[in-house]
Scaffold this motif. Structure first.
Motif, short mmCIF file in Angstrom:
data_model
loop_
_atom_site.label_atom_id
_atom_site.label_comp_id
_atom_site.label_asym_id
_atom_site.label_seq_id
_atom_site.Cartn_x
_atom_site.Cartn_y
_atom_site.Cartn_z
N ALA A 52 -7.52 17.48 0.51
CA ALA A 52 -6.20 16.94 0.20
C ALA A 52 -5.87 15.73 1.07
N GLU A 53 -6.61 15.55 2.13
CA GLU A 53 -6.44 14.37 2.99
C GLU A 53 -7.61 13.42 2.72
N ILE A 54 -7.29 12.19 2.27
CA ILE A 54 -8.30 11.21 1.87
C ILE A 54 -8.54 10.26 3.04
N TYR A 55 -9.78 10.24 3.54
CA TYR A 55 -10.13 9.39 4.68
C TYR A 55 -11.07 8.26 4.23
N SER A 56 -11.05 7.16 4.97
CA SER A 56 -11.93 6.03 4.67
C SER A 56 -13.36 6.34 5.13
N PRO A 57 -14.34 6.19 4.25
CA PRO A 57 -15.73 6.46 4.66
C PRO A 57 -16.39 5.29 5.39
N ILE A 58 -15.79 4.11 5.35
CA ILE A 58 -16.39 2.92 5.97
C ILE A 58 -15.30 2.06 6.61
N GLN A 78 -11.90 15.27 -4.62
CA GLN A 78 -12.64 16.34 -5.26
C GLN A 78 -11.74 17.48 -5.72
N VAL A 79 -10.44 17.37 -5.44
CA VAL A 79 -9.50 18.41 -5.87
C VAL A 79 -8.38 17.76 -6.67
N SER A 80 -7.74 18.55 -7.51
CA SER A 80 -6.62 18.06 -8.30
C SER A 80 -5.32 18.28 -7.54
N GLY A 81 -4.35 17.46 -7.87
CA GLY A 81 -3.05 17.62 -7.23
C GLY A 81 -2.20 16.37 -7.38
N LYS A 82 -0.99 16.46 -6.83
CA LYS A 82 -0.05 15.35 -6.88
C LYS A 82 -0.15 14.53 -5.60
N VAL A 83 -0.19 13.20 -5.74
CA VAL A 83 -0.26 12.32 -4.58
C VAL A 83 1.08 12.38 -3.84
N GLU A 84 1.01 12.83 -2.60
CA GLU A 84 2.25 13.00 -1.83
C GLU A 84 2.54 11.81 -0.91
N GLY A 102 -12.88 6.73 8.90
CA GLY A 102 -12.16 7.93 9.34
C GLY A 102 -10.66 7.80 9.32
N GLU A 103 -10.15 6.64 8.94
CA GLU A 103 -8.70 6.44 8.88
C GLU A 103 -8.12 7.13 7.65
N LEU A 104 -6.94 7.79 7.84
CA LEU A 104 -6.29 8.51 6.75
C LEU A 104 -5.69 7.52 5.76
N LEU A 105 -6.09 7.65 4.48
CA LEU A 105 -5.62 6.73 3.44
C LEU A 105 -4.48 7.33 2.62
N ALA A 106 -4.58 8.61 2.30
CA ALA A 106 -3.56 9.24 1.45
C ALA A 106 -3.63 10.75 1.61
N GLU A 107 -2.59 11.43 1.14
CA GLU A 107 -2.54 12.89 1.15
C GLU A 107 -2.07 13.40 -0.20
N ASP A 125 -8.62 -2.35 -4.01
CA ASP A 125 -7.83 -1.83 -5.12
C ASP A 125 -7.22 -0.49 -4.73
N ARG A 126 -5.97 -0.28 -5.14
CA ARG A 126 -5.29 1.01 -4.99
C ARG A 126 -4.88 1.44 -6.39
N ALA A 127 -5.51 2.52 -6.88
CA ALA A 127 -5.35 2.90 -8.29
C ALA A 127 -4.31 3.98 -8.52
N VAL A 128 -3.59 4.44 -7.47
CA VAL A 128 -2.62 5.52 -7.63
C VAL A 128 -1.30 5.14 -6.97
N GLU A 129 -0.27 5.87 -7.36
CA GLU A 129 1.06 5.72 -6.76
C GLU A 129 1.52 7.08 -6.26
N VAL A 130 2.49 7.06 -5.37
CA VAL A 130 3.06 8.32 -4.87
C VAL A 130 3.71 9.07 -6.03
N GLY A 131 3.42 10.36 -6.13
CA GLY A 131 3.96 11.18 -7.21
C GLY A 131 3.02 11.32 -8.39
N GLN A 132 1.98 10.49 -8.45
CA GLN A 132 1.03 10.56 -9.56
C GLN A 132 0.12 11.78 -9.39
N THR A 133 -0.16 12.45 -10.50
CA THR A 133 -1.04 13.61 -10.48
C THR A 133 -2.46 13.19 -10.83
#
Length: 408
Positions: free
Chosen positions: A171-177, A68-74, A87-92, A183-191
């Motif tokens: 900024a912290e993306i968690y698994s809802p289920i 829900q927020v914009s930013g660079k995938v770290e 509840g598992e952390l997927l990305a930041e 599918d993983r649609a982003v890479e590290v560093g992508q905005t």
């Protein structure tokens, strides 16, 4: 005159010899033929009416995880096919800008709290002066308004600070289920930009052991499809294997492609071995009607023996059994099903047998009355050359319908 008589006798003799030769040839030809009777042994058989369609295999529950927020995938902590828990952390995402927003909101909140404290003290002092007639009504009302404005400013600053903290948590993306990463649609560093819509970062499937087929059924066949019907389907990945399912839902929303109207039918498809992958094409067969019972080929209703056949199989001095009733398509009777006539070979004789038929699949009819298991129903009877009769035997390498045999 004598010469004319001799000529007539010669002509007569030639005619007699010709007729005799024709009779002998016909007898010889007849003796070279054999009566071949093809029969079907009545046995239990399952008759099915089906509807065919194509569709795609999909997970029962799929969740698209976004931000829900914009930013660079770290950081990214999962990859394709990883099993994740709720509840598992997927990305930041990069938190620098979000932390600055939190700091600004905190400063604004502190300033609003200070203004509220000052406005409160000023209001209480002016109130005491007004009650002792040392201050005017206008001064008291101004102090009261300043105090109220300070309270509102403090609430707005608190709301902005809370929103900044919420944005920081996004900024912290968690698994809802609990599920699997499809599918993983982003890479590290992508905005990623969430200005107008929520970008999808991951696609998760809840449980790949429970799949479903989304089949497109033609409008001409959809009336025969009902929930709970049995379904079989195949996929190109396993051509020799048939999978089973059940009609779970019939969606009323039509889809029109090139003037062809289809409806989506959802078919539950258990996948305990995980052989079925999302997106596979399924060739679906929906069993709309089925019945098991004694069955007779439709060919039997079109057979009627001629007099030559009946005479050939009659015992010496015995007339053919029964009349020669008409055959053909069973006659419909709404109260008692369908009625017709077949011929049965019994004790070397052909006998007509009235029957009551039920469901059919065009090739076979279920017989409800008139026949018993093991009866030999005649499919055809004809004279063929003896050598040809031997060649017309069943090919041992070609499977035939159940219960069919051939007698001579």
């Amino acid at each position: 005159m004598k010469k004319k008589r001799i000529t007539w006798w010669v002509i007569l003799g030639v005619l007699v010899l010709a007729l005799l030769g024709l009779w002998i040839a016909r007898k010889a030809k007849a003796s070279n033929k054999e009566l071949v009777i093809r029969t079907h042994v009545v046995a239990p058989y399952t008759v099915e009416n089906t509807v065919t369609a194509t569709g795609t295999i999909e997970p029962v529950e799929t969740v698209e995880v976004g931000t829900q927020v914009s930013g660079k995938v770290e950081k990214i902590y999962v990859d394709f096919n990883d099993v994740v828990k709720k509840g598992e952390l997927l990305a930041e995402l990069d938190k620098l800008t979000l932390n600055q927003s939190v700091s600004r909101a905190k400063a604004s909140l502190t300033s609003a709290e200070s203004q509220l404290t000052y406005a409160k003290l000023s209001y209480e002092r002016t109130k005491q002066l007004y009650e002792s007639n040392a201050a005017t009504l206008a001064a008291f009302q101004e102090a009261q308004n300043s105090y109220t404005q300070a309270q509102m400013s403090k609430k707005n600053a608190q709301a902005a600070y809370d929103q900044a903290l919420v944005d920081l948590s996004y900024a912290e993306i968690y698994s809802p289920i609990d599920g699997v990463v499809l599918d993983r649609a982003v890479e590290v560093g992508q905005t990623v930009a969430a200005s107008f819509s929520t970008p999808t970062l991951f696609t998760l499937a809840n449980d790949l052991t429970k799949m479903q087929v989304e089949a497109a059924v033609d409008e001409a066949d959809i009336g025969q499809v009902k929930t709970g019907q049995r379904v079989t389907f195949t996929v190109d990945a396993y051509t020799a294997e048939t999978f089973n399912g059940t009609v779970n839902q019939i969606r009323m929303q039509p889809t029109t492609t090139s003037n062809v109207v289809t409806y989506t039918v959802i078919i539950s498809a258990p996948n305990p071995d995980l052989k079925l992958f999302p997106g596979m094409t399924a060739n679906v067969t929906i069993v709309t009607e089925e019945a098991t019972g004694l069955a007779v080929p439709a060919e039997a209703f079109n057979f009627t023996p001629d007099e030559q056949v009946l005479k050939a199989i009659s015992k010496p001095g015995q007339a053919p059994q029964g009349e020669t009733p008409g055959a053909g398509t069973p006659r419909m009777d709404k109260s008692h099903g369908s009625h017709s006539m077949v011929w049965v070979q019994e004790d070397g004789q052909l006998k007509p047998r009235p029957v009551k038929t039920g469901m059919n699949d065009v090739a076979y009819y279920i017989v409800e009355q008139g026949l018993h298991e093991g009866d030999s129903v005649v499919l055809s009877a004809q004279y063929v050359a003896k050598e040809k009769a031997k060649k017309t035997g069943d090919n041992p390498f070609m499977p035939g319908p159940p219960g069919r045999n051939r007698k001579q």
